[in-house]
Design a protein around this motif. Structure first.
Motif, PDB file in Angstrom:
ATOM      1  N   LEU A  18       0.835  -1.197   0.000  1.00 16.07           N
ATOM      2  CA  LEU A  18       0.000   0.000   0.000  1.00 16.07           C
ATOM      3  C   LEU A  18       0.875   1.255   0.000  1.00 16.07           C
ATOM      4  O   LEU A  18       0.611   2.210  -0.736  1.00 16.07           O
ATOM      5  CB  LEU A  18      -0.943  -0.007   1.201  1.00 16.07           C
ATOM      6  N   VAL A  19       1.918   1.249   0.814  1.00 14.42           N
ATOM      7  CA  VAL A  19       2.859   2.378   0.850  1.00 14.42           C
ATOM      8  C   VAL A  19       3.446   2.599  -0.549  1.00 14.42           C
ATOM      9  O   VAL A  19       3.441   3.728  -1.068  1.00 14.42           O
ATOM     10  CB  VAL A  19       3.991   2.124   1.871  1.00 14.42           C
ATOM     11  N   ALA A  20       3.978   1.548  -1.150  1.00 13.28           N
ATOM     12  CA  ALA A  20       4.629   1.670  -2.456  1.00 13.28           C
ATOM     13  C   ALA A  20       3.639   2.104  -3.535  1.00 13.28           C
ATOM     14  O   ALA A  20       3.940   2.990  -4.351  1.00 13.28           O
ATOM     15  CB  ALA A  20       5.291   0.348  -2.842  1.00 13.28           C
ATOM     16  N   GLY A  21       2.474   1.486  -3.556  1.00 11.03           N
ATOM     17  CA  GLY A  21       1.475   1.813  -4.578  1.00 11.03           C
ATOM     18  C   GLY A  21       0.959   3.234  -4.449  1.00 11.03           C
ATOM     19  O   GLY A  21       0.817   3.952  -5.454  1.00 11.03           O
ATOM     20  N   PHE A  22       0.662   3.649  -3.217  1.00  6.70           N
ATOM     21  CA  PHE A  22       0.167   5.010  -3.020  1.00  6.70           C
ATOM     22  C   PHE A  22       1.250   6.022  -3.390  1.00  6.70           C
ATOM     23  O   PHE A  22       0.982   7.016  -4.070  1.00  6.70           O
ATOM     24  CB  PHE A  22      -0.304   5.233  -1.579  1.00  6.70           C
ATOM     25  N   ALA A  23       2.476   5.781  -2.940  1.00 10.53           N
ATOM     26  CA  ALA A  23       3.575   6.704  -3.247  1.00 10.53           C
ATOM     27  C   ALA A  23       3.775   6.804  -4.754  1.00 10.53           C
ATOM     28  O   ALA A  23       3.942   7.912  -5.293  1.00 10.53           O
ATOM     29  CB  ALA A  23       4.859   6.255  -2.555  1.00 10.53           C
ATOM     30  N   ALA A  24       3.761   5.674  -5.428  1.00  5.85           N
ATOM     31  CA  ALA A  24       3.952   5.690  -6.881  1.00  5.85           C
ATOM     32  C   ALA A  24       2.841   6.487  -7.556  1.00  5.85           C
ATOM     33  O   ALA A  24       3.103   7.310  -8.439  1.00  5.85           O
ATOM     34  CB  ALA A  24       3.992   4.267  -7.424  1.00  5.85           C
ATOM     35  N   ASN A  25       1.605   6.256  -7.129  1.00  6.62           N
ATOM     36  CA  ASN A  25       0.486   6.937  -7.771  1.00  6.62           C
ATOM     37  C   ASN A  25       0.425   8.419  -7.430  1.00  6.62           C
ATOM     38  O   ASN A  25       0.087   9.239  -8.267  1.00  6.62           O
ATOM     39  CB  ASN A  25      -0.840   6.265  -7.402  1.00  6.62           C
ATOM     40  N   THR A 136      -5.116  14.571  -0.941  1.00 10.59           N
ATOM     41  CA  THR A 136      -4.473  15.498  -0.001  1.00 10.59           C
ATOM     42  C   THR A 136      -4.714  15.038   1.431  1.00 10.59           C
ATOM     43  O   THR A 136      -3.787  15.038   2.256  1.00 10.59           O
ATOM     44  CB  THR A 136      -4.999  16.933  -0.217  1.00 10.59           C
ATOM     45  N   TRP A 137      -5.941  14.649   1.743  1.00 10.81           N
ATOM     46  CA  TRP A 137      -6.263  14.140   3.087  1.00 10.81           C
ATOM     47  C   TRP A 137      -5.403  12.926   3.422  1.00 10.81           C
ATOM     48  O   TRP A 137      -4.842  12.826   4.518  1.00 10.81           O
ATOM     49  CB  TRP A 137      -7.744  13.790   3.200  1.00 10.81           C
ATOM     50  N   ALA A 138      -5.279  12.006   2.478  1.00 12.33           N
ATOM     51  CA  ALA A 138      -4.471  10.806   2.705  1.00 12.33           C
ATOM     52  C   ALA A 138      -3.011  11.181   2.913  1.00 12.33           C
ATOM     53  O   ALA A 138      -2.340  10.625   3.797  1.00 12.33           O
ATOM     54  CB  ALA A 138      -4.621   9.828   1.540  1.00 12.33           C
ATOM     55  N   GLU A 139      -2.491  12.102   2.128  1.00  6.73           N
ATOM     56  CA  GLU A 139      -1.094  12.521   2.282  1.00  6.73           C
ATOM     57  C   GLU A 139      -0.855  13.146   3.658  1.00  6.73           C
ATOM     58  O   GLU A 139       0.148  12.844   4.316  1.00  6.73           O
ATOM     59  CB  GLU A 139      -0.708  13.497   1.167  1.00  6.73           C
ATOM     60  N   ILE A 140      -1.766  13.997   4.104  1.00  9.12           N
ATOM     61  CA  ILE A 140      -1.647  14.595   5.438  1.00  9.12           C
ATOM     62  C   ILE A 140      -1.711  13.501   6.500  1.00  9.12           C
ATOM     63  O   ILE A 140      -0.917  13.484   7.449  1.00  9.12           O
ATOM     64  CB  ILE A 140      -2.751  15.656   5.663  1.00  9.12           C
ATOM     65  N   SER A 141      -2.642  12.575   6.338  1.00  2.00           N
ATOM     66  CA  SER A 141      -2.786  11.470   7.291  1.00  2.00           C
ATOM     67  C   SER A 141      -1.534  10.609   7.343  1.00  2.00           C
ATOM     68  O   SER A 141      -1.118  10.167   8.419  1.00  2.00           O
ATOM     69  CB  SER A 141      -3.994  10.606   6.916  1.00  2.00           C
TER      70      SER A 141
END
Length: 179
Positions: A18-25, A136-141
């Motif tokens: 999840l970390v890798a996929g979210f960061a990539a996207n 943006t919410w997810a990045e802040i979280s």
């Protein structure tokens, strides 16, 4: 120090995928690309698998083992305010809130992303705006999550990032632990 096998391989692989996929996207690929879309589908699939594992998985993976009640949240906040170091072998109550927050945010990002590919919502501003606001919410979280993990690791003397890599949580001998 006492070691406890806490995080099963599924939880650890899910977390880091999840970390890798979210960061990539979010950071590396073009939002208009097919890769962005497919990574979104993979992330939603990961969330779906984690939801199932949260019901049928190993002890500490099950949502029932770390459901964040108001009394548990209050107790953890009281511990932090007073300097008590009660350790949680699984997720802490505040950690559980963050988990549910992130699972929901990533799932809704995927839903709004899919909506933008349909005829019904293609070019609809509120869907794209909601998608971007959720990112943006997810990045802040995520930033708050990382900071909280570092702070809680220092506060309790338990290396939480290492535990999410190895699956083993090592706690100081004689520490008061909640199961």
């Amino acid at each position: 120090m006492t070691s406890y096998k806490i995080w099963d391989p599924f939880v650890r692989v899910f977390h880091w995928a999840l970390v890798a996929g979210f960061a990539a996207n979010a950071l590396f690929d073009d939002p208009e690309s097919t890769l962005h879309e497919w990574l979104g589908y993979v992330l939603v699939g990961l969330i779906a698998a984690r939801l199932v594992w949260g019901v049928i998985g190993s002890r500490y993976a099950r949502f029932a083992s770390f459901w964040p009640t108001l009394s548990k949240i209050t107790a953890q906040m009281s511990d932090m305010a007073t300097g008590r170091k009660r350790l949680h072998l699984g997720h802490t109550p505040l950690g559980a809130l963050m988990i549910f927050n992130l699972l929901g945010a990533v799932l809704l990002i995927g839903v709004t992303g899919y909506m933008m590919t349909t005829d019904a919502y293609w070019g609809v501003d509120w869907v794209e705006n909601l998608h971007e606001a959720l990112v943006t919410w997810a990045e802040i979280s995520i930033v708050l999550h990382v900071l909280a993990v570092i702070w809680e690791s220092r506060r309790t003397g338990v290396n939480l990032p290492r535990a999410m890599i190895t699956g083993v949580k090592t706690v100081p001998d004689g520490a008061k632990t909640d199961p």
